[in-house]
Write a protein that holds these residues in place. Structure first.
Motif, PDB file in Angstrom:
ATOM      1  N   MET A   1     -42.675  17.997 -20.934  1.00 28.06           N
ATOM      2  CA  MET A   1     -41.276  18.272 -20.191  1.00 28.06           C
ATOM      3  C   MET A   1     -40.919  16.861 -19.217  1.00 28.06           C
ATOM      4  N   LYS A   2     -40.104  15.971 -19.672  1.00 31.19           N
ATOM      5  CA  LYS A   2     -39.739  14.838 -18.648  1.00 31.19           C
ATOM      6  C   LYS A   2     -38.518  15.052 -18.046  1.00 31.19           C
ATOM      7  N   ILE A   3     -38.709  15.039 -16.564  1.00 28.52           N
ATOM      8  CA  ILE A   3     -37.597  15.603 -15.568  1.00 28.52           C
ATOM      9  C   ILE A   3     -37.335  13.966 -14.879  1.00 28.52           C
ATOM     10  N   LEU A   4     -35.948  13.997 -14.868  1.00 31.31           N
ATOM     11  CA  LEU A   4     -35.358  12.728 -13.850  1.00 31.31           C
ATOM     12  C   LEU A   4     -34.955  13.479 -12.541  1.00 31.31           C
ATOM     13  N   CYS A   5     -35.639  13.029 -11.452  1.00 31.11           N
ATOM     14  CA  CYS A   5     -35.429  13.470 -10.357  1.00 31.11           C
ATOM     15  C   CYS A   5     -34.571  12.557  -9.561  1.00 31.11           C
ATOM     16  N   ILE A   6     -33.548  13.089  -8.724  1.00 29.23           N
ATOM     17  CA  ILE A   6     -32.914  11.994  -7.983  1.00 29.23           C
ATOM     18  C   ILE A   6     -32.264  12.553  -6.810  1.00 29.23           C
ATOM     19  N   ALA A   7     -31.998  11.607  -5.885  1.00 28.00           N
ATOM     20  CA  ALA A   7     -31.585  12.022  -4.527  1.00 28.00           C
ATOM     21  C   ALA A   7     -31.122  10.831  -3.539  1.00 28.00           C
ATOM     22  N   ASP A   8     -30.232  11.113  -2.825  1.00 24.87           N
ATOM     23  CA  ASP A   8     -29.542  10.232  -1.762  1.00 24.87           C
ATOM     24  C   ASP A   8     -28.883   8.991  -2.023  1.00 24.87           C
ATOM     25  N   GLU A   9     -29.142   8.184  -2.943  1.00 24.00           N
ATOM     26  CA  GLU A   9     -28.503   7.030  -3.400  1.00 24.00           C
ATOM     27  C   GLU A   9     -28.481   6.909  -4.876  1.00 24.00           C
ATOM     28  N   GLU A  10     -27.210   6.724  -5.176  1.00 26.08           N
ATOM     29  CA  GLU A  10     -27.048   6.708  -6.747  1.00 26.08           C
ATOM     30  C   GLU A  10     -27.527   5.261  -7.347  1.00 26.08           C
ATOM     31  N   ASN A  11     -28.505   5.561  -8.256  1.00 22.44           N
ATOM     32  CA  ASN A  11     -29.010   4.426  -9.223  1.00 22.44           C
ATOM     33  C   ASN A  11     -27.988   3.511  -9.773  1.00 22.44           C
ATOM     34  N   ARG A  12     -27.849   2.448  -9.641  1.00 20.58           N
ATOM     35  CA  ARG A  12     -26.825   1.400 -10.241  1.00 20.58           C
ATOM     36  C   ARG A  12     -27.347   1.499 -11.679  1.00 20.58           C
ATOM     37  N   GLY A  13     -28.533   1.403 -12.068  1.00 22.88           N
ATOM     38  CA  GLY A  13     -28.998   1.272 -13.414  1.00 22.88           C
ATOM     39  C   GLY A  13     -28.651   2.423 -14.116  1.00 22.88           C
ATOM     40  N   LEU A  14     -28.453   3.615 -13.705  1.00 19.97           N
ATOM     41  CA  LEU A  14     -28.030   4.793 -14.190  1.00 19.97           C
ATOM     42  C   LEU A  14     -26.554   5.030 -14.214  1.00 19.97           C
ATOM     43  N   TRP A  15     -25.802   4.370 -13.552  1.00 17.94           N
ATOM     44  CA  TRP A  15     -24.215   4.399 -13.362  1.00 17.94           C
ATOM     45  C   TRP A  15     -23.531   3.152 -13.642  1.00 17.94           C
ATOM     46  N   ASP A  16     -23.511   1.994 -12.877  1.00 20.81           N
ATOM     47  CA  ASP A  16     -22.763   0.985 -12.904  1.00 20.81           C
ATOM     48  C   ASP A  16     -23.207   0.119 -14.094  1.00 20.81           C
ATOM     49  N   HIS A  17     -24.488   0.289 -14.507  1.00 18.32           N
ATOM     50  CA  HIS A  17     -24.948  -0.514 -15.853  1.00 18.32           C
ATOM     51  C   HIS A  17     -25.703   0.434 -16.626  1.00 18.32           C
ATOM     52  N   PHE A  18     -24.954   1.521 -16.833  1.00 21.43           N
ATOM     53  CA  PHE A  18     -25.362   2.526 -17.794  1.00 21.43           C
ATOM     54  C   PHE A  18     -25.532   2.146 -19.115  1.00 21.43           C
ATOM     55  N   GLN A  19     -26.773   2.579 -19.832  1.00 23.17           N
ATOM     56  CA  GLN A  19     -27.157   2.223 -21.108  1.00 23.17           C
ATOM     57  C   GLN A  19     -27.678   3.685 -21.759  1.00 23.17           C
ATOM     58  N   LYS A  20     -27.282   4.165 -22.720  1.00 28.12           N
ATOM     59  CA  LYS A  20     -27.497   5.445 -23.392  1.00 28.12           C
ATOM     60  C   LYS A  20     -29.050   5.667 -23.350  1.00 28.12           C
ATOM     61  N   GLU A  21     -29.941   4.670 -24.005  1.00 31.86           N
ATOM     62  CA  GLU A  21     -31.406   4.639 -23.845  1.00 31.86           C
ATOM     63  C   GLU A  21     -31.842   5.145 -22.837  1.00 31.86           C
TER      64      GLU A  21
END
Length: 224
Positions: A1-21
């Protein structure tokens, strides 16, 4: 199982520069708090993975603008395909706030959730906002960890603890990974961290070893 863990600061690569892959292959997203509800909604909308979260000490806006499509796992053990996740968000009290707790208040929360832990025969991941005291926290009142988490780790020995609260730009205080004396692998999810969990590290669904809970899961599976 692959889990994306996130906290505290929005990752720009996942939001501002998002790519579906960038979200391909992710089975689950865990938020350890202090993130924009818009960011959480974006990730759960653009990806195919469910998103579970606990509150950070700065997440008071969730009371009137919760992250839609996401699920809070506060004060319970959430079963995701056999992986048992215990959520206990918030930070040690240093000023008034909805998600600020004294040690005694956190102990009371832990005592209340012990019935759920017993029912599900333990848990595999402890998802928190604050770290456990002495492992990746700081000495100032705003960033110290909870002593109350120590008992949880020593008694139940989960495979993982995922937290935030201590940021990557805090210098030497930031530790991405630590090993607790209980054997628990502690991960600071600041920004993002991808965790791969092998199947042997958690029970198969309906096979926790808890007679009552496993029977419930089996009966529920038959109805579905």
């Amino acid at each position: 199982m692959k889990i994306l863990c996130i906290a505290d600061e929005e990752n720009r690569g996942l939001w501002d520069h998002f790519q579906k892959e960038k979200l391909e292959g992710i089975d689950l997203i865990l938020s350890a708090g202090d993130l924009s509800s818009d960011y959480l909604q974006f990730l759960v909308t653009m990806g195919r993975a469910p998103l579970l979260y606990v509150h950070g000490n700065h997440d008071e806006s969730y009371s009137f603008k919760p992250p839609l499509g996401c699920e809070s796992v506060e004060d319970r053990v959430y079963d995701f395909k056999g992986l048992r996740i215990l959520g206990l968000g918030g930070a040690p009290w240093y000023k008034p706030g909805s998600f600020m707790y004294s040690e005694d208040e956190m102990k009371r929360r832990i005592n209340k959730v012990k019935k759920d832990i017993l029912l599900k025969n333990g848990f595999d991941i402890l998802l928190t906002h604050s770290p456990v005291r002495g492992y990746g926290d700081m000495e100032d009142p705003a960033h110290r960890g909870f002593c109350a988490f120590e008992e949880l780790l020593q008694k139940y020995k989960p495979k993982y603890m995922i937290h935030g609260h201590v940021h990557g730009n805090y210098g030497s205080a930031f530790k991405r990974e630590l090993q607790h004396s209980s054997g628990t692998r502690i991960i600071n999810a600041y920004d993002k961290f991808v965790l791969d969990i092998e199947e042997h590290e958690y029970p198969r669904e309906g096979k926790t070893g808890s007679l009552l809970y496993d029977l419930y899961k089996q009966m529920k599976g038959k109805k579905e």
